[in-house]
Design a protein around this motif. Structure first.
Motif, mmCIF file in Angstrom:
data_model
loop_
_atom_site.group_PDB
_atom_site.id
_atom_site.type_symbol
_atom_site.label_atom_id
_atom_site.label_comp_id
_atom_site.label_asym_id
_atom_site.label_seq_id
_atom_site.Cartn_x
_atom_site.Cartn_y
_atom_site.Cartn_z
ATOM 1 N N LEU A 193 1.543 12.121 -7.014
ATOM 2 C CA LEU A 193 0.475 11.630 -6.150
ATOM 3 C C LEU A 193 -0.590 10.882 -6.952
ATOM 4 N N ILE A 194 -0.906 11.373 -8.145
ATOM 5 C CA ILE A 194 -1.900 10.699 -8.982
ATOM 6 C C ILE A 194 -1.398 9.319 -9.406
ATOM 7 N N ILE A 195 -0.116 9.251 -9.764
ATOM 8 C CA ILE A 195 0.472 7.955 -10.135
ATOM 9 C C ILE A 195 0.387 6.987 -8.963
ATOM 10 N N ARG A 196 0.672 7.501 -7.784
ATOM 11 C CA ARG A 196 0.642 6.670 -6.578
ATOM 12 C C ARG A 196 -0.783 6.221 -6.261
ATOM 13 N N LEU A 197 -1.755 7.101 -6.485
ATOM 14 C CA LEU A 197 -3.156 6.745 -6.228
ATOM 15 C C LEU A 197 -3.648 5.691 -7.218
ATOM 16 N N ARG A 198 -3.087 5.703 -8.402
ATOM 17 C CA ARG A 198 -3.472 4.705 -9.406
ATOM 18 C C ARG A 198 -2.839 3.350 -9.121
ATOM 19 N N ASN A 199 -1.601 3.398 -8.631
ATOM 20 C CA ASN A 199 -0.826 2.166 -8.482
ATOM 21 C C ASN A 199 -0.148 2.171 -7.110
ATOM 22 N N ASN A 200 -0.558 1.277 -6.239
ATOM 23 C CA ASN A 200 -0.029 1.238 -4.874
ATOM 24 C C ASN A 200 1.463 0.933 -4.828
ATOM 25 N N ASP A 201 1.997 0.346 -5.888
ATOM 26 C CA ASP A 201 3.396 -0.071 -5.888
ATOM 27 C C ASP A 201 4.339 1.029 -6.398
ATOM 28 N N PRO B 155 -19.936 8.912 -3.744
ATOM 29 C CA PRO B 155 -19.717 7.688 -2.946
ATOM 30 C C PRO B 155 -18.396 6.985 -3.280
ATOM 31 N N VAL B 156 -18.025 7.003 -4.561
ATOM 32 C CA VAL B 156 -16.749 6.393 -4.962
ATOM 33 C C VAL B 156 -15.589 7.170 -4.353
ATOM 34 N N LEU B 157 -15.692 8.478 -4.379
ATOM 35 C CA LEU B 157 -14.648 9.323 -3.805
ATOM 36 C C LEU B 157 -14.506 9.065 -2.303
ATOM 37 N N VAL B 158 -15.619 8.948 -1.618
ATOM 38 C CA VAL B 158 -15.594 8.698 -0.168
ATOM 39 C C VAL B 158 -14.899 7.371 0.138
ATOM 40 N N GLN B 159 -15.133 6.387 -0.738
ATOM 41 C CA GLN B 159 -14.509 5.082 -0.534
ATOM 42 C C GLN B 159 -12.984 5.159 -0.634
ATOM 43 N N HIS B 160 -12.481 6.176 -1.344
ATOM 44 C CA HIS B 160 -11.032 6.269 -1.571
ATOM 45 C C HIS B 160 -10.360 7.390 -0.782
ATOM 46 N N VAL B 161 -11.104 8.063 0.078
ATOM 47 C CA VAL B 161 -10.519 9.186 0.808
ATOM 48 C C VAL B 161 -9.411 8.720 1.755
ATOM 49 N N GLU B 162 -9.600 7.556 2.361
ATOM 50 C CA GLU B 162 -8.565 7.046 3.256
ATOM 51 C C GLU B 162 -7.278 6.766 2.495
ATOM 52 N N ARG B 163 -7.447 6.243 1.268
ATOM 53 C CA ARG B 163 -6.271 5.977 0.436
ATOM 54 C C ARG B 163 -5.545 7.283 0.103
ATOM 55 N N LEU B 164 -6.310 8.319 -0.214
ATOM 56 C CA LEU B 164 -5.719 9.620 -0.527
ATOM 57 C C LEU B 164 -4.917 10.148 0.663
ATOM 58 N N MET B 165 -5.467 10.069 1.850
ATOM 59 C CA MET B 165 -4.777 10.572 3.043
ATOM 60 C C MET B 165 -3.538 9.749 3.361
ATOM 61 N N LEU C 215 -9.381 10.184 -11.470
ATOM 62 C CA LEU C 215 -7.956 10.533 -11.457
ATOM 63 C C LEU C 215 -7.511 11.086 -12.811
ATOM 64 N N ASP C 216 -8.074 10.539 -13.905
ATOM 65 C CA ASP C 216 -7.756 11.072 -15.236
ATOM 66 C C ASP C 216 -8.188 12.536 -15.343
ATOM 67 N N GLU C 217 -9.387 12.798 -14.870
ATOM 68 C CA GLU C 217 -9.900 14.161 -14.924
ATOM 69 C C GLU C 217 -9.096 15.091 -14.006
ATOM 70 N N LEU C 218 -8.673 14.561 -12.866
ATOM 71 C CA LEU C 218 -7.850 15.347 -11.955
ATOM 72 C C LEU C 218 -6.508 15.699 -12.602
#
Length: 312
Positions: A55-63, A112-122, A10-13
């Motif tokens: 969106l990046i802030i939201r991906l970092r912190n669910n709240d 693999p890490v990205l795949v684990q978080h794809v659902e969260r992104l969507m 996310l930092d790199e993004l």
């Protein structure tokens, strides 16, 4: 470790936001989703960058809340006249570009890490779309209400002003978006007519942009510009208790026609179907002449009045 890798991604993004903004803007233009005259390019650039950061802030912190930015964007696009489906398509474009950029950043060892978080992104993007849609629709409702209110105020002036001066007539015409010099047809529907079929027909015409509606002295009045020699209204509303004026010249005449029709109808038997204004003229003539010389003209016009009444 997985969460740490995800945060690094996310930092790199976030460092790639300028590239994201450029890519998004180019694709948005190529798809012609927004009208350039409605949405300035600087607005698109600013909104793209803000969307990515949010969106990046939201991906970092669910709240972290989405609603504040989403509300502002939805309201702005509604005021700009962007169709909702195009706004949603633009947000879906955000998701596609973000995913492509994450894939490039993650390749190959962090996939693999990205795949684990794809659902969260969507999920985050879907929540964002939902908030934008809600704000958009709420703003559209406000705009429509304000527009209807403004139109109602202008129509109230048209039908109730003691003196329709040229300046006032011009103001009214501009307010309701019609040419005051046009020719119009006018129809007034009998108050408290609750039959289902006529009501559906009336609602159909009220929904049309070219039709103007107003409640005048208890009668629902519709008028529209005459664009053809043969109107469909007499046939469509033939069985509907209503008063019909087939042609008047100028916007001021619409108000005069409505007033005359209602006043003449008050002196006749109850109407049961569409009735032309011409069918009421003998009653008005009789009352006027009788006011000049009481009783003198009544016998002469009785036959004409009887014939006119039999056609109602």
């Amino acid at each position: 470790m997985t969460d740490e890798v995800w945060m690094h991604l996310l930092d790199e993004l976030e460092d790639q936001i300028p590239i994201f903004v450029q890519t998004f803007t180019e694709e948005l233009k190529s798809r012609a989703l927004y009208d350039a005259e409605l949405v300035p390019e600087e607005d698109i650039l600013r909104a793209a960058g803000e969307t990515m950061r949010m969106l990046i802030i939201r991906l970092r912190n669910n709240d972290s809340p989405l609603s504040s930015f989403a509300k502002a964007l939805g309201q702005r696009r509604a005021r700009q006249g962007v169709p909702l489906e195009r706004l949603v398509e633009a947000i879906r474009l955000d998701l596609r570009i973000i995913w492509q950029m994450l894939l490039q950043l993650a390749s190959p060892d962090r996939v693999p890490v990205l795949v684990q978080h794809v659902e969260r992104l969507m999920t985050v993007v879907d929540e964002y779309i939902g908030d934008v849609q809600q704000a958009f629709l709420a703003e559209v409702a406000i705009l429509q209400r304000d527009s209807r209110l403004a139109t109602e105020q202008h129509l109230s002036k048209l039908f109730n002003a003691a003196n329709l001066s040229p300046a006032l007539l011009t103001e009214i015409a501009l307010g309701i978006g019609i040419d005051p010099t046009n020719e119009f047809e006018v129809i007034l529907f009998k108050p408290q007519d609750t039959r289902e079929e006529p009501q559906r027909e009336v609602q159909h015409w009220l929904a049309k942009r070219e039709t103007v509606g107003y409640v005048y002295r208890g009668w629902l009045l519709l008028f529209r510009e005459l664009t053809t020699k043969l109107s469909t209204w007499p046939k469509e509303f033939a069985r509907t208790p209503s008063l019909y004026v087939h042609r008047v010249s100028g916007l001021a005449a619409v108000a005069s026609a409505a007033r005359t029709a209602v006043e003449l109808q008050a002196s006749t038997t109850d109407i049961q179907r569409l009735t032309d204004l011409e069918a009421l003229w003998t009653r008005g003539t009789e009352e006027y002449l009788d006011s000049l010389v009481p009783g003198y003209f009544r016998a002469i016009l009785d036959d004409l009045v009887s014939r006119a009444g039999s056609s109602l």
